[in-house]
Scaffold this motif. Sequence first.
Motif, PDB file in Angstrom:
ATOM      1  N   UNK A 176      88.274  87.934 -37.845  1.00 58.65           N
ATOM      2  CA  UNK A 176      88.405  86.663 -38.521  1.00 58.65           C
ATOM      3  C   UNK A 176      87.818  86.328 -36.591  1.00 58.65           C
ATOM      4  N   UNK A 177      87.157  84.450 -36.838  1.00 58.75           N
ATOM      5  CA  UNK A 177      86.710  83.467 -37.208  1.00 58.75           C
ATOM      6  C   UNK A 177      85.358  83.684 -36.981  1.00 58.75           C
ATOM      7  N   UNK A 178      84.608  82.800 -35.869  1.00 59.83           N
ATOM      8  CA  UNK A 178      83.182  82.447 -36.391  1.00 59.83           C
ATOM      9  C   UNK A 178      82.075  83.986 -35.904  1.00 59.83           C
ATOM     10  N   UNK A 179      82.300  85.055 -35.439  1.00 54.54           N
ATOM     11  CA  UNK A 179      82.275  85.940 -35.069  1.00 54.54           C
ATOM     12  C   UNK A 179      82.220  87.215 -36.354  1.00 54.54           C
ATOM     13  N   UNK A 180      83.345  87.108 -36.962  1.00 53.22           N
ATOM     14  CA  UNK A 180      83.393  87.775 -38.404  1.00 53.22           C
ATOM     15  C   UNK A 180      82.043  88.310 -39.491  1.00 53.22           C
ATOM     16  N   UNK A 181      82.163  89.696 -39.286  1.00 55.01           N
ATOM     17  CA  UNK A 181      80.690  90.333 -39.907  1.00 55.01           C
ATOM     18  C   UNK A 181      79.507  89.467 -39.568  1.00 55.01           C
ATOM     19  N   UNK A 182      79.656  89.685 -38.327  1.00 53.84           N
ATOM     20  CA  UNK A 182      78.182  89.741 -36.525  1.00 53.84           C
ATOM     21  C   UNK A 182      78.772  90.041 -35.942  1.00 53.84           C
ATOM     22  N   UNK A 183      78.636  91.457 -36.265  1.00 54.92           N
ATOM     23  CA  UNK A 183      79.071  92.152 -34.903  1.00 54.92           C
ATOM     24  C   UNK A 183      77.733  92.437 -34.044  1.00 54.92           C
ATOM     25  N   UNK A 184      76.962  92.090 -34.514  1.00 50.86           N
ATOM     26  CA  UNK A 184      75.698  92.302 -33.431  1.00 50.86           C
ATOM     27  C   UNK A 184      75.858  91.407 -32.277  1.00 50.86           C
ATOM     28  N   UNK A 185      76.562  89.769 -32.774  1.00 51.85           N
ATOM     29  CA  UNK A 185      76.242  88.408 -32.024  1.00 51.85           C
ATOM     30  C   UNK A 185      77.510  88.578 -31.606  1.00 51.85           C
ATOM     31  N   UNK A 186      78.674  89.185 -32.031  1.00 52.54           N
ATOM     32  CA  UNK A 186      79.849  89.923 -31.372  1.00 52.54           C
ATOM     33  C   UNK A 186      79.990  91.104 -30.424  1.00 52.54           C
ATOM     34  N   UNK A 187      79.458  91.692 -30.527  1.00 56.61           N
ATOM     35  CA  UNK A 187      78.925  92.466 -28.803  1.00 56.61           C
ATOM     36  C   UNK A 187      77.890  91.877 -27.598  1.00 56.61           C
ATOM     37  N   UNK A 188      77.058  91.201 -28.142  1.00 58.87           N
ATOM     38  CA  UNK A 188      75.886  90.491 -27.434  1.00 58.87           C
ATOM     39  C   UNK A 188      76.874  89.272 -26.301  1.00 58.87           C
ATOM     40  N   UNK A 189      78.051  89.033 -27.039  1.00 60.79           N
ATOM     41  CA  UNK A 189      79.137  89.020 -26.391  1.00 60.79           C
ATOM     42  C   UNK A 189      79.690  88.909 -25.357  1.00 60.79           C
ATOM     43  N   UNK A 190      80.282  89.940 -25.932  1.00 62.17           N
ATOM     44  CA  UNK A 190      80.943  91.166 -25.391  1.00 62.17           C
ATOM     45  C   UNK A 190      79.666  91.428 -23.463  1.00 62.17           C
ATOM     46  N   UNK A 191      78.847  91.857 -23.902  1.00 64.68           N
ATOM     47  CA  UNK A 191      77.891  92.337 -23.339  1.00 64.68           C
ATOM     48  C   UNK A 191      77.710  90.883 -22.198  1.00 64.68           C
TER      49      UNK A 191
END
Length: 240
Positions: A176-191
């Motif tokens: 859910x949220x703005x990063x749902x369906x965007x795993x690449x962007x989510x993982x970049x944020x974690x990094x």
Amino acid sequence: MTDRRSELAANLASVEERIAAACASTGRKREEVTLIVVTKTYPASDVRILHELGVRHVAENRDQDAAPKAAECADLDLTWHFVGQLQTNKVRSVVRYADLVQSVDRVRLVTALSAAAEQAGREVGCLIQVALDAEEGAVRGERGGVAPDGIEELADAVEAAPGLRLGGLMTVAPLAGPLAGRPGAAFEQLVEFSSRLRAGHPAATMVSAGMSGDLEDAVAAGATHVRVGTAVLGVRPRLG
């Protein structure tokens, strides 16, 4: 058993090829990424086959499944990761076999893990699970994890706790949220969060992200560890 070994060998080879290709396409060395095979719901016999095939990192998410399996495989040189939401009443059991707990998301859990690790005479690595679908200051969601603004507090708590070692960060691609369906962007944020964390905690180098369906995104973002279950083990019924 021979058929199962062949099946696991073929699946493992396919996953290894995917990781190697993802590393090559982003200019990373294959040895920069550690494969953790998530063996939840699968029997100890599969863990033994995986060990024969060269796997050295395995993960579980339910203590009631993991504890007996780890005991049955105690003779193997394996690193056991606990990746599920962890209730404090399970902590004493988990620290007996888990080398790393990847789902640390609250100070109360840090306190419980520290006490249990000290009692067991073990040092347990801890990853802070980050909920990337959480609003700043929000309560963790159903999948666990702390909101990004809570990372530093937890990191300080882990680093100060006897018997614990701060390893880094973990996340699951948000649903859910703005990063749902965007795993690449989510993982970049974690990094990015990991980079900030290492400024004050330089030993916290682990970034655990990516599963069977999105491991390439995790490798491209800079994950150091990927957690793969279904792509290696297939789909099987739950343990009893």
